[in-house]
Design an enzyme around this catalytic site. Structure first.
Site: not given
Ligand code: GLN
Length: 483
Positions: A78, A153, A177
């Site tokens: 990532k 994400s 994410s």
């Molecule tokens: N969807 C969550 C957010 O927008 C989690 C994001 C993540 O785990 N990086 O914060």
């Protein structure tokens, strides 16, 4: 096809000299060439470097080096994890031209284990989002239906694995994410215990929540990668010193007698019928194969979303202060330094990142700190106690990963609250710091994957992966591939 080899198979064959390290790398590069123009999983692919590093792995094998658990395994990383000398953009304009000057702990560990980082994957800007639609640098499509989001994400990492472009990938999980895109794309995704994997070199979002975790097609491969990246690191003071167990051995622990906790809080309003049916069926399979299903209660679980969306933005607003146009990335032209700071941030950050900075700054500001941030921290403690209590009655807790399968592009993009609410089932594991895995458990009527979440006690990665592994050996959802 060689790219469909698992990481476990590739590493064993490369170590035994049956297959040169370059073979899987070449196969992955071909597949990326073929598919990624349309799927958009990668922001950067290291075509020449990967081949060169494969040759170096072959030399290590030839010299008799045996401690190479990931020998010749291509890995996608990532793009919020630093790999020295490669772009690390975080999906943001502000870091579009940033090249990491140093190696993240996990990147060092991958290299030492004989893995080959093949490229960097797309993500929601600074990992803020649940669909990868917040990336400023490209669109990533769900391989099961290109009109649907891959989740986020870590959307790029999930798509890279689901489409067979790599056997395994790394993502980061602050509120879901790794698990949510794994669920949307039909692969396995693990968020380890907070502190199990060093965050050194992971670009910080919510520092008390962030963890790096593997995505793979099998729990066995996720265990293999976890074993390589987990363990003490003095450069991250929250990193745990607990020894890293032999996860591969723990996978074989019997399923019979495992106490599987079910909390009704995970099966309430908003859960789609199809997801519920797939998760219920999966729990039925565990029960039919010797697991004892018990009811547990997590009374504060429903406050998780509110609690998370105060704590994560508060930490983000502090972490993102460093992007000022001086130290990193984009610098706007301006007449004086104050204008330069604000113009750089105005031009460099996207709408969601700005929203988080504003929410977080507000929650931390004097007069509001006690009402919002401090109260959220108290709720977090209550939630952690809920889990401690529940785990006296069970070994793992099973639930859906998400209320629905992957949504269509644009469906939630203009409604941040709807997007936040969809994180309801993943967020509590981050707030409580416990390990949780997403494992494919079926498909909805449109052919989109559904995930089963298995959560465990702190440092019980071996147990959650073992339950996932048994489930995969009893089912073949993970063997289906998108056309
Ligand atoms: N969807 C969550 C957010 O927008 C989690 C994001 C993540 O785990 N990086 O914060």
């Amino acid at each position: 096809m060689a790219t469909m080899q698992t990481a476990t198979e590739i590493a064993a064959r490369v170590r035994e000299g049956k297959q040169p390290a370059g073979e899987a790398v070449r196969a992955c590069l071909e597949r990326i060439e073929q598919l990624d123009g349309e799927l958009g999983a990668f922001l950067w692919v290291d075509r020449e470097g990967a081949q060169r590093r494969a040759d170096a792995v072959d030399q290590r094998v030839a010299k008799g080096e045996t401690d190479l658990p990931l020998a010749g395994v291509p890995v996608a990383v990532k793009d919020n994890i630093c790999v020295a000398g490669t772009p690390t953009t975080c999906g943001s304009r502000i870091l579009e031209k940033f090249v990491a000057p140093y190696e993240a702990h996990v990147a060092e560990r991958l290299r030492a284990a004989g893995a080959i980082v093949i490229g960097k994957t797309n993500l929601d800007e600074f990992a803020m989002g649940s669909s990868t639609e917040n990336s400023a640098l490209g669109v990533t499509r769900n391989p099961w239906n290109r009109g649907h989001v891959p989740g986020g994400s870590s959307g790029g990492s999930a798509v890279a694995v689901a489409a067979g472009m790599v056997p395994v990938a790394l993502g980061s999980d602050t509120g879901g994410s790794v698990r949510q895109p794994a669920s949307f794309c039909g692969v396995v995704g693990l968020k380890p215990t907070y502190g199990r994997v060093s965050r050194y070199g992971l670009v910080a979002f919510g520092s008390s929540l962030d963890q790096i975790g593997p995505l793979a097609r099998t729990a066995e491969d996720a265990a293999l990668v976890l074993g390589a990246i987990a363990g003490a690191d003095a450069r991250d003071t929250t990193c745990l010193e607990a020894p890293v167990p032999a996860y591969a051995d723990e996978l074989a622990a019997p399923l019979a007698g495992t106490r599987v906790g079910i909390a009704r809080e995970y099966f309430g309003e908003g859960l789609s019928d199809e997801t519920r049916a797939a998760v219920d069926a999966a729990i039925g399979i565990l029960r039919a194969n010797g697991a004892d299903v018990v009811d547990v209660h997590l009374p504060h679980m429903t406050y998780g979303v509110a609690c998370y969306y105060l704590i994560a933005p508060a930490e983000a607003s502090s972490n993102l202060a460093r992007y000022d146009g001086v130290h990193y990335g984009h610098r706007a032209a301006a007449n004086d330094i104050i204008d330069m700071y604000s113009a750089s941030r105005e031009e460099g950050f996207g709408a969601e990142v700005k929203r988080r900075i504003m929410l977080g700054t507000y929650a931390l500001s004097s007069g509001y700190y006690d009402a919002y941030y401090a109260r959220a921290m108290k709720v977090r403690t209550l939630l952690r106690r809920d889990f401690e209590h529940a785990f006296k009655q069970c070994d793992v807790i099973c639930s859906p990963v998400t209320p629905t399968t992957a949504f269509a592009f644009g469906e939630k993009a203009d409604d941040p609250l709807a997007m936040y609410l969809a994180d309801v089932y993943t967020i509590s594991a981050n707030l409580a710091g416990i390990p949780a895995v997403s494992v494919p458990c079926g498909f909805d009527g449109r052919g989109l994957p559904v995930g089963l979440q298995i959560m465990g006690k702190p440092l019980a990665e071996g147990k959650v992966l073992s339950v996932a592994h048994h489930y995969q050996s009893l089912t073949d959802h993970h063997k289906k591939v998108p056309s």
